[in-house]
Design a protein around this motif. Structure first.
Motif, short mmCIF file in Angstrom:
data_model
loop_
_atom_site.label_atom_id
_atom_site.label_comp_id
_atom_site.label_asym_id
_atom_site.label_seq_id
_atom_site.Cartn_x
_atom_site.Cartn_y
_atom_site.Cartn_z
N GLY A 159 0.81 -1.21 0.00
CA GLY A 159 0.00 0.00 0.00
C GLY A 159 0.84 1.26 0.00
N SER A 160 0.21 2.36 -0.38
CA SER A 160 0.91 3.64 -0.42
C SER A 160 1.45 3.99 0.95
CB SER A 160 -0.06 4.74 -0.87
OG SER A 160 -0.61 4.44 -2.13
N ARG A 161 2.54 4.77 0.96
CA ARG A 161 3.16 5.13 2.23
C ARG A 161 2.30 6.13 3.00
NH1 ARG A 161 8.04 3.17 2.93
NH2 ARG A 161 9.17 2.41 1.12
N THR A 162 2.35 6.01 4.30
CA THR A 162 1.63 6.92 5.18
C THR A 162 2.53 8.10 5.52
OG1 THR A 162 2.44 5.96 7.25
CG2 THR A 162 0.52 4.91 6.19
N LEU A 168 1.12 -2.32 6.46
CA LEU A 168 1.98 -2.62 7.61
C LEU A 168 1.57 -1.75 8.79
CD1 LEU A 168 4.39 -3.79 9.13
CD2 LEU A 168 5.87 -2.16 7.91
N GLN A 169 1.35 -0.46 8.56
CA GLN A 169 0.97 0.42 9.66
C GLN A 169 -0.40 0.03 10.23
OE1 GLN A 169 2.03 4.52 9.25
NE2 GLN A 169 0.28 5.21 10.45
N SER A 170 -1.31 -0.43 9.40
CA SER A 170 -2.62 -0.87 9.88
C SER A 170 -2.48 -2.05 10.83
CB SER A 170 -3.53 -1.25 8.71
OG SER A 170 -3.84 -0.12 7.93
N THR A 171 -1.56 -2.97 10.52
CA THR A 171 -1.34 -4.11 11.40
C THR A 171 -0.68 -3.68 12.70
OG1 THR A 171 -1.12 -5.54 9.46
CG2 THR A 171 -0.32 -6.41 11.56
N LEU A 172 0.25 -2.74 12.61
CA LEU A 172 0.86 -2.21 13.83
C LEU A 172 -0.18 -1.51 14.70
CD1 LEU A 172 4.11 -0.80 12.21
CD2 LEU A 172 4.03 -2.63 13.93
N LEU A 173 -1.14 -0.86 14.07
CA LEU A 173 -2.22 -0.22 14.81
C LEU A 173 -3.08 -1.27 15.52
CD1 LEU A 173 -4.01 2.15 15.64
CD2 LEU A 173 -5.07 2.06 13.37
N LYS A 174 -3.36 -2.38 14.84
CA LYS A 174 -4.12 -3.45 15.48
C LYS A 174 -3.40 -3.98 16.71
CE LYS A 174 -6.40 -5.11 11.27
NZ LYS A 174 -6.49 -6.24 10.29
N GLN A 191 -2.79 5.92 14.44
CA GLN A 191 -4.04 6.45 13.90
C GLN A 191 -3.82 7.81 13.24
OE1 GLN A 191 -6.59 6.37 17.37
NE2 GLN A 191 -7.76 4.66 16.57
N TYR A 192 -3.11 8.69 13.94
CA TYR A 192 -2.88 10.05 13.45
C TYR A 192 -2.17 10.04 12.10
CZ TYR A 192 -0.99 14.80 13.29
OH TYR A 192 -0.65 16.08 12.90
N HIS A 193 -1.21 9.14 11.94
CA HIS A 193 -0.40 9.10 10.73
C HIS A 193 -0.90 8.10 9.69
CE1 HIS A 193 2.82 11.84 11.84
NE2 HIS A 193 2.84 11.30 13.04
N LEU A 194 -2.09 7.51 9.89
CA LEU A 194 -2.61 6.55 8.92
C LEU A 194 -3.28 7.30 7.76
CD1 LEU A 194 -2.68 3.52 8.43
CD2 LEU A 194 -4.95 3.46 9.48
N VAL A 195 -2.51 8.15 7.14
CA VAL A 195 -2.92 8.99 6.01
C VAL A 195 -1.71 9.16 5.10
CG1 VAL A 195 -4.71 10.28 7.27
CG2 VAL A 195 -2.33 11.05 7.36
N PRO A 196 -1.91 9.55 3.87
CA PRO A 196 -0.74 9.82 3.01
C PRO A 196 0.01 11.05 3.50
CG PRO A 196 -2.75 10.44 1.90
CD PRO A 196 -3.18 9.74 3.14
N PRO A 197 1.23 11.26 3.08
CA PRO A 197 1.99 12.44 3.52
C PRO A 197 1.23 13.73 3.21
CG PRO A 197 3.43 10.90 2.39
CD PRO A 197 2.04 10.38 2.20
N PRO A 198 1.31 14.71 4.11
CA PRO A 198 0.63 15.99 3.86
C PRO A 198 1.03 16.57 2.51
CG PRO A 198 1.47 15.92 6.10
CD PRO A 198 2.01 14.70 5.41
N GLY A 199 0.07 17.09 1.82
CA GLY A 199 0.33 17.65 0.50
C GLY A 199 -0.04 16.71 -0.63
N THR A 200 -0.12 15.40 -0.36
CA THR A 200 -0.43 14.45 -1.42
C THR A 200 -1.81 14.71 -2.01
OG1 THR A 200 0.94 12.77 -0.33
CG2 THR A 200 -0.63 12.00 -1.99
N ILE A 201 -2.79 14.91 -1.13
CA ILE A 201 -4.15 15.21 -1.59
C ILE A 201 -4.26 16.69 -1.97
CG2 ILE A 201 -6.59 15.22 -0.97
CD1 ILE A 201 -5.53 12.42 -1.19
N ALA A 202 -3.63 17.55 -1.17
CA ALA A 202 -3.84 19.00 -1.31
C ALA A 202 -3.46 19.51 -2.69
CB ALA A 202 -3.06 19.75 -0.23
N ARG A 203 -2.40 18.97 -3.28
CA ARG A 203 -1.98 19.52 -4.57
C ARG A 203 -2.98 19.23 -5.69
NH1 ARG A 203 2.38 16.21 -3.45
NH2 ARG A 203 2.29 14.09 -4.29
N HIS A 204 -3.88 18.27 -5.44
CA HIS A 204 -4.90 17.96 -6.44
C HIS A 204 -6.17 18.78 -6.26
CE1 HIS A 204 -2.61 14.59 -8.04
NE2 HIS A 204 -2.40 14.17 -6.80
#
Length: 322
Positions: A45-48, A56-62, A77-90
């Motif tokens: 999966g894409s990097r968080t 991997l991070q989802s399993t670590l969260l479990k 939980q806080y970082h289970l998102v793509p890097p800041p800016g990934t969505i924003a530039r679109h």
């Protein structure tokens, strides 16, 4: 064995160990994967925003949740998102779009409640409950199903069709709600909400002008603050620029984040990043008055609703009876 399958098997083994409360053994096979994060690439999966592959991070969260490790749980939980800016530039807005969004804050939200139900399962009783609520409070209620969405041109959207083909109904409904609100405005509600009160409705707790939503409880690294906005309730006037912007951005977001979950690419994260570029009416903190398990009987819902009325609490009860 192919690298991707090998890593996925390791995660499955770790999740089995977690389910059996063998936490030390699970950690022993997960920690080396953290050290190999750079080599794993996108196979999990894409990097968080923490720099780890999402799965991997989802399993670590479990693991953190199962061990009641609050610090790691919050961090993952806080970082289970793509890097800041990934969505924003679109979903970057120009000066004219920002002016139009500011002006839209004074535009009225039509008093119509939109709900969407697609697929082969029968429509849930929550829909009839909202129809009755709408009738009692001077709103129209509109249930959108497949034929209605076709007539509105929703099936002409490539991302909507891709989500349907993948069996991702929540993602498809994300797309549909933005197209409907962009065309008609009004209030969109997911079908897993039940009305909490008979003595009040949306105009009693929100101004019903401009864009309105409520905040989720879990903070996320959205790149636009820590608040994640739910997209399961949205109030908006017709033609608010946010909806065309999000729908137009989706193909490029999907191309950049292949295999990412819908809540990243079409759902709350995308909605949050786009909405934080403008002003928004935030619903009260108790907007969601209560939550009921899927197995709850209607009498349980009536009890929760009675309690919400007696305390002048929120308008929604979370209930997914299907």
């Amino acid at each position: 064995m192919k690298t991707s399958e090998r890593y996925k098997n390791v995660l499955r083994a770790a999740e089995n160990l977690i389910g059996n409360k063998r936490f030390d053994e699970a950690r022993a096979i997960l920690e080396p994967m953290m050290d190999e994060a750079a080599a794993i690439g996108a196979v999990l999966g894409s990097r968080t925003s923490l720099g780890l592959p999402r799965r991997l991070q989802s399993t670590l969260l479990k693991l953190a949740k199962s061990e009641a490790d609050l610090i790691r749980k919050i961090a993952y939980q806080y970082h289970l998102v793509p890097p800041p800016g990934t969505i924003a530039r679109h979903v970057a807005f120009n000066a004219d779009e920002r002016r139009r969004m500011a002006a839209a804050m004074t535009a009225p939200v039509p008093r119509v409640i939109h709900q969407i139900w697609i697929g082969t399962k029968p429509a849930p009783v929550t829909i009839e409950a909202w129809k009755a609520h709408a009738d009692a409070h001077g709103y129209r209620h509109r249930l959108w199903q497949e034929d209605d969405l076709r007539a509105a041109g929703v099936y002409e959207n490539a991302v909507f069709n891709a989500m349907l083909d993948a069996g991702d109904y929540p993602g498809a409904v994300d797309v549909a709600r933005y197209l409907i609100l962009g065309q008609a405005g009004g209030i969109y509600l997911d079908c897993d909400w039940f009305p909490a009160r008979r003595d009040a409705s949306f105009h009693d707790v929100l101004p019903l002008t401009g864009l309105g939503a409520f905040a989720e409880n879990i903070p996320r690294n959205t790149g636009a603050g820590t608040t994640l906005l739910a997209n399961s309730f949205i109030a908006a006037p017709p033609a608010h620029p946010i909806f065309a912007k999000m729908v137009g951005a989706m193909p490029d977001i999907h191309a950049e984040l292949p295999g990412a979950p819908a809540w990243w690419t079409t759902g709350p994260l995308l909605f949050t990043v786009a909405a934080r570029a403008t002003a928004i009416n935030l619903a009260p903190a108790d907007f969601v008055a209560a939550s009921a398990p899927a197995t709850a009987a209607p009498d349980n819902l009536k009890h929760l609703a009675s309690k919400a009325e007696s305390t002048a609490s929120g308008l929604l009860i979370a209930w997914k009876p299907w």
